[in-house]
Scaffold this motif. Structure first.
Motif, PDB file in Angstrom:
ATOM      1  N   GLU A 123      69.036 143.612  -7.925  1.00  0.00           N
ATOM      2  CA  GLU A 123      67.634 143.702  -7.540  1.00  0.00           C
ATOM      3  C   GLU A 123      67.492 144.235  -6.113  1.00  0.00           C
ATOM      4  OE1 GLU A 123      64.471 142.576  -9.180  1.00  0.00           O
ATOM      5  OE2 GLU A 123      65.830 143.289 -10.731  1.00  0.00           O
ATOM      6  N   ILE A 124      68.340 143.750  -5.211  1.00  0.00           N
ATOM      7  CA  ILE A 124      68.301 144.215  -3.822  1.00  0.00           C
ATOM      8  C   ILE A 124      68.570 145.713  -3.761  1.00  0.00           C
ATOM      9  CG2 ILE A 124      69.527 144.107  -1.607  1.00  0.00           C
ATOM     10  CD1 ILE A 124      69.941 141.098  -2.154  1.00  0.00           C
ATOM     11  N   LEU A 125      69.539 146.174  -4.537  1.00  0.00           N
ATOM     12  CA  LEU A 125      69.868 147.597  -4.543  1.00  0.00           C
ATOM     13  C   LEU A 125      68.710 148.428  -5.075  1.00  0.00           C
ATOM     14  CD1 LEU A 125      71.979 149.720  -3.971  1.00  0.00           C
ATOM     15  CD2 LEU A 125      72.974 149.284  -6.225  1.00  0.00           C
ATOM     16  N   GLN A 126      68.039 147.942  -6.102  1.00  0.00           N
ATOM     17  CA  GLN A 126      66.880 148.656  -6.635  1.00  0.00           C
ATOM     18  C   GLN A 126      65.770 148.751  -5.591  1.00  0.00           C
ATOM     19  OE1 GLN A 126      65.521 147.103 -10.385  1.00  0.00           O
ATOM     20  NE2 GLN A 126      67.566 147.147 -11.290  1.00  0.00           N
ATOM     21  N   ILE A 127      65.540 147.663  -4.867  1.00  0.00           N
ATOM     22  CA  ILE A 127      64.512 147.675  -3.819  1.00  0.00           C
ATOM     23  C   ILE A 127      64.883 148.665  -2.720  1.00  0.00           C
ATOM     24  CG2 ILE A 127      63.374 146.285  -2.033  1.00  0.00           C
ATOM     25  CD1 ILE A 127      63.871 143.839  -3.904  1.00  0.00           C
ATOM     26  N   ALA A 128      66.154 148.651  -2.306  1.00  0.00           N
ATOM     27  CA  ALA A 128      66.601 149.561  -1.250  1.00  0.00           C
ATOM     28  C   ALA A 128      66.439 151.013  -1.671  1.00  0.00           C
ATOM     29  CB  ALA A 128      68.058 149.268  -0.897  1.00  0.00           C
ATOM     30  N   ARG A 129      66.753 151.312  -2.921  1.00  0.00           N
ATOM     31  CA  ARG A 129      66.620 152.689  -3.404  1.00  0.00           C
ATOM     32  C   ARG A 129      65.161 153.104  -3.514  1.00  0.00           C
ATOM     33  NH1 ARG A 129      71.322 152.860  -8.134  1.00  0.00           N
ATOM     34  NH2 ARG A 129      73.091 153.022  -6.691  1.00  0.00           N
ATOM     35  N   ALA A 130      64.301 152.159  -3.850  1.00  0.00           N
ATOM     36  CA  ALA A 130      62.878 152.468  -3.984  1.00  0.00           C
ATOM     37  C   ALA A 130      62.200 152.629  -2.637  1.00  0.00           C
ATOM     38  CB  ALA A 130      62.182 151.377  -4.796  1.00  0.00           C
ATOM     39  N   GLU A 131      62.539 151.751  -1.678  1.00  0.00           N
ATOM     40  CA  GLU A 131      61.836 151.732  -0.394  1.00  0.00           C
ATOM     41  C   GLU A 131      62.621 152.403   0.725  1.00  0.00           C
ATOM     42  OE1 GLU A 131      60.384 147.894   0.650  1.00  0.00           O
ATOM     43  OE2 GLU A 131      59.670 147.441  -1.364  1.00  0.00           O
ATOM     44  N   GLY A 132      63.894 152.708   0.475  1.00  0.00           N
ATOM     45  CA  GLY A 132      64.706 153.339   1.497  1.00  0.00           C
ATOM     46  C   GLY A 132      65.443 152.365   2.375  1.00  0.00           C
ATOM     47  N   ARG A 133      64.934 151.124   2.483  1.00  0.00           N
ATOM     48  CA  ARG A 133      65.580 150.115   3.315  1.00  0.00           C
ATOM     49  C   ARG A 133      65.122 148.735   2.867  1.00  0.00           C
ATOM     50  NH1 ARG A 133      60.597 152.177   3.873  1.00  0.00           N
ATOM     51  NH2 ARG A 133      59.305 151.076   5.351  1.00  0.00           N
ATOM     52  N   VAL A 134      65.872 147.712   3.268  1.00  0.00           N
ATOM     53  CA  VAL A 134      65.514 146.322   2.989  1.00  0.00           C
ATOM     54  C   VAL A 134      65.686 145.521   4.267  1.00  0.00           C
ATOM     55  CG1 VAL A 134      65.991 146.295   0.509  1.00  0.00           C
ATOM     56  CG2 VAL A 134      67.865 145.948   2.130  1.00  0.00           C
ATOM     57  N   VAL A 135      64.902 144.449   4.379  1.00  0.00           N
ATOM     58  CA  VAL A 135      64.916 143.603   5.565  1.00  0.00           C
ATOM     59  C   VAL A 135      65.375 142.207   5.141  1.00  0.00           C
ATOM     60  CG1 VAL A 135      63.515 142.591   7.407  1.00  0.00           C
ATOM     61  CG2 VAL A 135      63.058 144.932   6.615  1.00  0.00           C
ATOM     62  N   VAL A 136      66.304 141.628   5.911  1.00  0.00           N
ATOM     63  CA  VAL A 136      66.910 140.343   5.552  1.00  0.00           C
ATOM     64  C   VAL A 136      65.851 139.279   5.321  1.00  0.00           C
ATOM     65  CG1 VAL A 136      68.361 138.461   6.394  1.00  0.00           C
ATOM     66  CG2 VAL A 136      69.106 140.828   6.688  1.00  0.00           C
ATOM     67  N   GLU A 137      64.905 139.139   6.254  1.00  0.00           N
ATOM     68  CA  GLU A 137      63.904 138.081   6.143  1.00  0.00           C
ATOM     69  C   GLU A 137      63.044 138.250   4.895  1.00  0.00           C
ATOM     70  OE1 GLU A 137      64.588 139.783   8.817  1.00  0.00           O
ATOM     71  OE2 GLU A 137      65.166 138.329  10.365  1.00  0.00           O
ATOM     72  N   ASP A 138      62.665 139.507   4.592  1.00  0.00           N
ATOM     73  CA  ASP A 138      61.849 139.762   3.406  1.00  0.00           C
ATOM     74  C   ASP A 138      62.594 139.370   2.130  1.00  0.00           C
ATOM     75  OD1 ASP A 138      59.966 140.742   5.120  1.00  0.00           O
ATOM     76  OD2 ASP A 138      60.297 142.852   4.623  1.00  0.00           O
ATOM     77  N   LEU A 139      63.871 139.736   2.087  1.00  0.00           N
ATOM     78  CA  LEU A 139      64.657 139.436   0.887  1.00  0.00           C
ATOM     79  C   LEU A 139      64.877 137.931   0.719  1.00  0.00           C
ATOM     80  CD1 LEU A 139      67.333 142.269   1.085  1.00  0.00           C
ATOM     81  CD2 LEU A 139      65.382 142.144  -0.463  1.00  0.00           C
ATOM     82  N   ALA A 140      65.143 137.239   1.822  1.00  0.00           N
ATOM     83  CA  ALA A 140      65.347 135.798   1.746  1.00  0.00           C
ATOM     84  C   ALA A 140      64.105 135.101   1.201  1.00  0.00           C
ATOM     85  CB  ALA A 140      65.715 135.246   3.118  1.00  0.00           C
ATOM     86  N   GLN A 141      62.942 135.556   1.642  1.00  0.00           N
ATOM     87  CA  GLN A 141      61.696 134.972   1.153  1.00  0.00           C
ATOM     88  C   GLN A 141      61.465 135.331  -0.312  1.00  0.00           C
ATOM     89  OE1 GLN A 141      58.140 136.345   3.179  1.00  0.00           O
ATOM     90  NE2 GLN A 141      57.145 134.379   2.861  1.00  0.00           N
ATOM     91  N   ARG A 142      61.750 136.559  -0.669  1.00  0.00           N
ATOM     92  CA  ARG A 142      61.530 137.014  -2.044  1.00  0.00           C
ATOM     93  C   ARG A 142      62.392 136.241  -3.042  1.00  0.00           C
ATOM     94  NH1 ARG A 142      60.249 142.485  -4.227  1.00  0.00           N
ATOM     95  NH2 ARG A 142      61.002 142.578  -6.374  1.00  0.00           N
ATOM     96  N   PHE A 143      63.672 136.051  -2.688  1.00  0.00           N
ATOM     97  CA  PHE A 143      64.605 135.414  -3.623  1.00  0.00           C
ATOM     98  C   PHE A 143      64.762 133.907  -3.375  1.00  0.00           C
ATOM     99  CE2 PHE A 143      65.995 139.888  -3.640  1.00  0.00           C
ATOM    100  CZ  PHE A 143      65.940 140.135  -5.002  1.00  0.00           C
TER     101      PHE A 143
END
Length: 254
Positions: A9-29
């Motif tokens: 899921e993280i990889l899909q988000i990174a490919r869609a948005e170009g980047r991911v942020v640790v805090e955002d991902l921690a909250q999401r998951f």
């Protein structure tokens, strides 16, 4: 490396948005920051992502997919932002449009403008505006970034030095709480700084997904921007700062 469900899921988000942020991902998951950092480290070691301060960015090798996904993200909002920006661009004017899916939306919104001169380091923008016979299109040379059709590097910076335009229309990867515009690619940042220095007015076009994100390279401050076109209000503190700086805010609905 076999990816866990969360890592996929993280990889899909990174490919869609170009980047991911640790805090955002921690909250999401709903996991700890340490867990996300381990996931990102594993994905980086496997060659899927590149780590940056506060998160990770998609590898160039998958960026063609990422660009198409980014183009579709918040598409209606980007179109509304683009229409509002284009409405502020008079006929008989000169512009610079830089790299980004929102600036490409602006190019589409300019197809019926008359007697424009547009200089760009975005091959997608050039292709779009080729459909407007009343627009002269100048492409700034440089090294092609295959991921998104952008041209960057010293040659591009030098090319923009030859011009002085009425309006620069730029995008950004992130806007932090201080009003700083941030990006991931230092080469692109250098070009965008040169663009801002060659325009009498500067417009920022950005959808709300860029608010409060993080990226390692500072491009400029909103204090240096004449007008912001976006789809949601800025945080109250930042909106007050923009009022003090004289930066106009245009919030449009999708």
């Amino acid at each position: 490396m076999a990816l866990s469900f969360r890592q996929s899921e993280i990889l899909q988000i990174a490919r869609a948005e170009g980047r991911v942020v640790v805090e955002d991902l921690a909250q999401r998951f709903e996991v700890t920051l340490q867990t996300i950092r381990r996931d990102l480290a594993d994905l980086a070691e496997a060659g899927h992502l590149d780590r940056v301060h506060g998160g990770a960015v998609a590898r160039t090798g998958v960026a063609n997919i990422a660009w198409e996904s980014r183009r579709r993200m918040n598409e209606a909002a980007k179109a509304a932002i683009a229409r509002a920006c284009a409405a502020a661009v008079p006929d008989n004017s000169s512009l610079i449009l830089n790299i980004g899916t929102t600036t490409e939306a602006v190019a589409r919104a300019l197809l019926n403008h008359q007697n424009l001169t547009v200089i760009t380091n975005n091959l997608n923008v050039a292709t779009i505006l080729a459909g407007n016979p009343a627009c002269e299109v100048v492409v700034a040379g440089g090294a092609l970034r295959r991921s998104d059709g952008g041209l960057v590097g010293e040659l591009t910076t030098q090319a923009f030095a030859q011009f002085k335009v009425d309006i620069a229309v730029i995008g950004t990867s992130a806007i932090d709480a201080d009003g700083d515009l941030l990006d991931f690619d230092l080469a692109e940042v250098r070009v965008s700084k040169a663009i801002l220095g060659r325009a009498r007015k500067s417009f920022l076009v950005t959808d709300h997904s860029k608010f409060d994100r993080s990226a390692p390279a500072r491009l400029a401050s909103l204090a240096e921007i004449d007008a912001v076109f976006t789809d949601r209000p800025l945080a109250p503190d930042l909106a007050r700062k923009c009022a003090e700086w004289g930066t106009a805010l245009h919030v449009v609905g999708a």
